[in-house]
Design a protein around this motif. Sequence first.
Motif, PDB file in Angstrom:
ATOM      1  N   ALA A  52      49.054  12.243  58.469  1.00 43.98           N
ATOM      2  CA  ALA A  52      50.378  12.808  58.503  1.00 43.98           C
ATOM      3  C   ALA A  52      50.939  10.865  58.617  1.00 43.98           C
ATOM      4  O   ALA A  52      51.880  10.405  58.388  1.00 43.98           O
ATOM      5  N   SER A  53      49.544  10.002  59.348  1.00 40.49           N
ATOM      6  CA  SER A  53      50.174   8.956  59.275  1.00 40.49           C
ATOM      7  C   SER A  53      49.801   8.238  57.821  1.00 40.49           C
ATOM      8  O   SER A  53      50.172   6.731  57.842  1.00 40.49           O
ATOM      9  N   SER A  54      49.848   8.585  56.824  1.00 39.62           N
ATOM     10  CA  SER A  54      49.890   7.609  55.580  1.00 39.62           C
ATOM     11  C   SER A  54      51.282   7.542  54.889  1.00 39.62           C
ATOM     12  O   SER A  54      51.163   7.550  54.137  1.00 39.62           O
ATOM     13  N   GLU A  55      52.127   8.367  55.883  1.00 39.69           N
ATOM     14  CA  GLU A  55      53.382   8.676  55.308  1.00 39.69           C
ATOM     15  C   GLU A  55      53.727   9.157  53.672  1.00 39.69           C
ATOM     16  O   GLU A  55      54.675   8.604  52.846  1.00 39.69           O
ATOM     17  N   GLN A  56      52.898   9.872  53.549  1.00 39.33           N
ATOM     18  CA  GLN A  56      53.385  10.108  52.501  1.00 39.33           C
ATOM     19  C   GLN A  56      52.323  10.225  50.805  1.00 39.33           C
ATOM     20  O   GLN A  56      53.012  10.095  49.823  1.00 39.33           O
ATOM     21  N   ARG A  57      51.781   9.203  51.464  1.00 35.71           N
ATOM     22  CA  ARG A  57      51.221   8.129  50.178  1.00 35.71           C
ATOM     23  C   ARG A  57      50.248   9.329  49.686  1.00 35.71           C
ATOM     24  O   ARG A  57      49.796   9.815  50.203  1.00 35.71           O
ATOM     25  N   CYS A  58      49.946   8.509  48.034  1.00 34.40           N
ATOM     26  CA  CYS A  58      48.959  10.209  47.798  1.00 34.40           C
ATOM     27  C   CYS A  58      47.670   9.569  48.808  1.00 34.40           C
ATOM     28  O   CYS A  58      47.147   8.215  48.783  1.00 34.40           O
ATOM     29  N   VAL A  59      46.681  10.864  47.956  1.00 35.77           N
ATOM     30  CA  VAL A  59      45.321  10.884  49.002  1.00 35.77           C
ATOM     31  C   VAL A  59      44.459   9.965  47.602  1.00 35.77           C
ATOM     32  O   VAL A  59      43.628   9.035  48.517  1.00 35.77           O
ATOM     33  N   THR A  60      44.533  10.020  47.153  1.00 37.80           N
ATOM     34  CA  THR A  60      44.524   9.372  45.687  1.00 37.80           C
ATOM     35  C   THR A  60      44.262   7.690  45.547  1.00 37.80           C
ATOM     36  O   THR A  60      43.558   6.837  45.065  1.00 37.80           O
ATOM     37  N   GLU A  61      45.650   7.035  45.837  1.00 40.04           N
ATOM     38  CA  GLU A  61      45.664   5.787  46.168  1.00 40.04           C
ATOM     39  C   GLU A  61      45.501   5.438  47.796  1.00 40.04           C
ATOM     40  O   GLU A  61      44.775   4.383  47.885  1.00 40.04           O
ATOM     41  N   LEU A  62      45.335   5.999  48.191  1.00 35.57           N
ATOM     42  CA  LEU A  62      44.178   6.342  49.849  1.00 35.57           C
ATOM     43  C   LEU A  62      42.434   5.777  49.393  1.00 35.57           C
ATOM     44  O   LEU A  62      41.778   4.961  50.221  1.00 35.57           O
ATOM     45  N   LEU A  63      42.154   6.575  48.477  1.00 34.19           N
ATOM     46  CA  LEU A  63      40.793   6.265  48.318  1.00 34.19           C
ATOM     47  C   LEU A  63      40.219   4.948  47.485  1.00 34.19           C
ATOM     48  O   LEU A  63      39.215   4.273  47.594  1.00 34.19           O
ATOM     49  N   GLN A  64      41.743   4.805  46.856  1.00 30.90           N
ATOM     50  CA  GLN A  64      41.594   3.487  46.265  1.00 30.90           C
ATOM     51  C   GLN A  64      41.480   2.309  47.290  1.00 30.90           C
ATOM     52  O   GLN A  64      41.000   1.525  46.650  1.00 30.90           O
ATOM     53  N   ASP A  65      42.136   2.317  48.136  1.00 24.64           N
ATOM     54  CA  ASP A  65      42.530   1.362  49.143  1.00 24.64           C
ATOM     55  C   ASP A  65      40.924   1.414  50.380  1.00 24.64           C
ATOM     56  O   ASP A  65      40.556   0.190  50.257  1.00 24.64           O
ATOM     57  N   ALA A  66      40.644   2.494  50.236  1.00 24.16           N
ATOM     58  CA  ALA A  66      39.142   2.702  51.231  1.00 24.16           C
ATOM     59  C   ALA A  66      38.065   2.507  50.543  1.00 24.16           C
ATOM     60  O   ALA A  66      36.827   1.788  51.524  1.00 24.16           O
ATOM     61  N   PHE A  67      37.932   2.625  48.872  1.00 33.16           N
ATOM     62  CA  PHE A  67      36.643   1.955  48.534  1.00 33.16           C
ATOM     63  C   PHE A  67      36.824   1.312  47.424  1.00 33.16           C
ATOM     64  O   PHE A  67      36.778   2.324  45.824  1.00 33.16           O
ATOM     65  N   PRO A  68      37.324   0.146  47.551  1.00 30.76           N
ATOM     66  CA  PRO A  68      37.527  -0.453  46.079  1.00 30.76           C
ATOM     67  C   PRO A  68      36.162  -0.524  45.009  1.00 30.76           C
ATOM     68  O   PRO A  68      35.255  -1.817  45.896  1.00 30.76           O
ATOM     69  N   GLY A  69      36.313  -0.926  44.236  1.00 22.41           N
ATOM     70  CA  GLY A  69      35.031  -0.492  43.274  1.00 22.41           C
ATOM     71  C   GLY A  69      34.197   0.366  42.986  1.00 22.41           C
ATOM     72  O   GLY A  69      33.252   0.567  42.476  1.00 22.41           O
ATOM     73  N   GLU A  70      34.386   1.274  44.611  1.00 18.51           N
ATOM     74  CA  GLU A  70      33.487   1.923  44.332  1.00 18.51           C
ATOM     75  C   GLU A  70      34.101   4.149  44.590  1.00 18.51           C
ATOM     76  O   GLU A  70      33.730   4.808  45.061  1.00 18.51           O
ATOM     77  N   ASP A  71      35.583   3.656  44.525  1.00 18.43           N
ATOM     78  CA  ASP A  71      36.121   5.124  44.224  1.00 18.43           C
ATOM     79  C   ASP A  71      35.954   5.963  43.586  1.00 18.43           C
ATOM     80  O   ASP A  71      35.641   5.846  42.241  1.00 18.43           O
ATOM     81  N   PRO A  72      35.533   7.281  43.713  1.00 19.55           N
ATOM     82  CA  PRO A  72      34.656   7.965  42.902  1.00 19.55           C
ATOM     83  C   PRO A  72      35.265   8.632  41.166  1.00 19.55           C
ATOM     84  O   PRO A  72      35.278   9.389  40.711  1.00 19.55           O
ATOM     85  N   LEU A  73      37.203   8.512  42.404  1.00 19.32           N
ATOM     86  CA  LEU A  73      37.792   9.040  41.117  1.00 19.32           C
ATOM     87  C   LEU A  73      37.499   8.234  39.679  1.00 19.32           C
ATOM     88  O   LEU A  73      38.158   8.860  38.644  1.00 19.32           O
ATOM     89  N   ALA A  74      37.352   6.964  39.892  1.00 16.26           N
ATOM     90  CA  ALA A  74      37.230   5.827  38.780  1.00 16.26           C
ATOM     91  C   ALA A  74      35.384   5.962  38.052  1.00 16.26           C
ATOM     92  O   ALA A  74      35.709   5.135  37.853  1.00 16.26           O
ATOM     93  N   ARG A  75      34.731   6.767  39.132  1.00 14.79           N
ATOM     94  CA  ARG A  75      33.149   6.408  38.678  1.00 14.79           C
ATOM     95  C   ARG A  75      33.188   8.102  37.827  1.00 14.79           C
ATOM     96  O   ARG A  75      32.147   8.250  37.801  1.00 14.79           O
ATOM     97  N   GLY A  76      34.483   8.562  37.436  1.00 16.79           N
ATOM     98  CA  GLY A  76      34.252  10.160  36.938  1.00 16.79           C
ATOM     99  C   GLY A  76      33.791  11.073  37.092  1.00 16.79           C
ATOM    100  O   GLY A  76      33.085  12.013  37.070  1.00 16.79           O
TER     101      GLY A  76
END
Length: 413
Positions: free
Chosen positions: A306-330
């Motif tokens: 809820a604290s994400s203020e309706q941001r997508c979980v995909t955005e949060l993953l990019q922020d939390a794992f820069p360069g290691e985001d599993p969504l960007a790694r196939g």
Amino acid sequence: MKKTFVDVLLELPVDTALRNFLTGHGLAMPDDFAWDDTPPASQALVDAIRAWADVPARDRLIGNLMASVQLGDGAGKQALFQAAAGDGAALMGLVACQSDVHRSFWLYANHPDLFERACEFDYLERNGTQAQQHDLGVKRQPRTSDADLAGLRQAISAFYQRELQCGDGSAAYVVERSPGVFLLTVHVKDLAMLRLEFEGATLMRRVGNPNIHMVLEYAVATGVVRTLVRGGAKYHQMLVDAFAEHLLGVKVEPHRIKPPTLDLSVLRLGFDVPKAVADGFAALQVKSISVLSPDTALKLDCTAMASSEQRCVTELLQDAFPGEDPLARGWLVTAARINLYYPPELGRSRSKVITVEVTRRGRLNLHKFDAALQAKLEGYLVDLGILQAGQTLSAQEAPPEAGTVNQQPVYED
């Protein structure tokens, strides 16, 4: 945590329905007892039941009370409204209730037949992931005379007598769940079991026969059935065969329908659907996502808080794992939950939210929404390329008539 009868009594309003229910079970209250909807009155009723010396009568009351609130949640609410849709008085009574638990109790106490129907609807929806779909290739109104249902029961009983040496008793009935969509419910008597149970304060061994419960849903418009029955493929096949022969009057070779595999990769970029904004939604969010590693050795489930203020979980993953985001790694997207938020109503801080659930294996919860909203949500998925235009993932292809009550948005902080 599971509710007790005390929790239920403290939540239910002290009204005429509760008074009739309790006194109808033999609970005696003082002549000057004030049947007012106040916490002291509710607590007095709890204390009276606890002090009731007639243990068998008290147990019957508590048993019925707990059975009456089994549909007292969001999922049960949909079944209650659907069962009452054709009865104006019942529908208005449900609308006037104060909570989901109150709605469930009220229908149980005032319209027991509708409550039983709601339980059948709820049983299918709660266990829908275990259902199988078949295409009969036959589109006709089921026959529901006593003779037709007797033939169906005899066929099913004969099957269980051959397979499991049980089934010498059965019951079956059909209801029209929505226009053109029929629900067949069958109960079959299982083998006798000896159970150790209390009757009142006495422990005793009791012989009883469990119930084998099965349901079949048939859509006239598509000729598709959904079956839910315990056992393997031949049990589903038996139910389909008996339904087709005895209620449709034909022998068929049904084809098993396998849900299509959906490509959810577009959700890596969030849920960008301009049409949804034009339809009045204020925010669109991929609330949660499940991804599978390329070697299938690891599954990752992520949810935006809820604290994400309706941001997508995909955005949060990019922020939390820069360069290691599993969504960007196939990594493969296997499931997602999408929230669509309406603007808060005047004077309220919370937004109404519609939640769409989708899996790569073709599981969707769109059938829970009314026809108009379902069409919009399907359109959004088509726009993203997740669904193909005209793709049908549900046996209930025919939309309900105007006035049918279905799932409503819920409120979220």
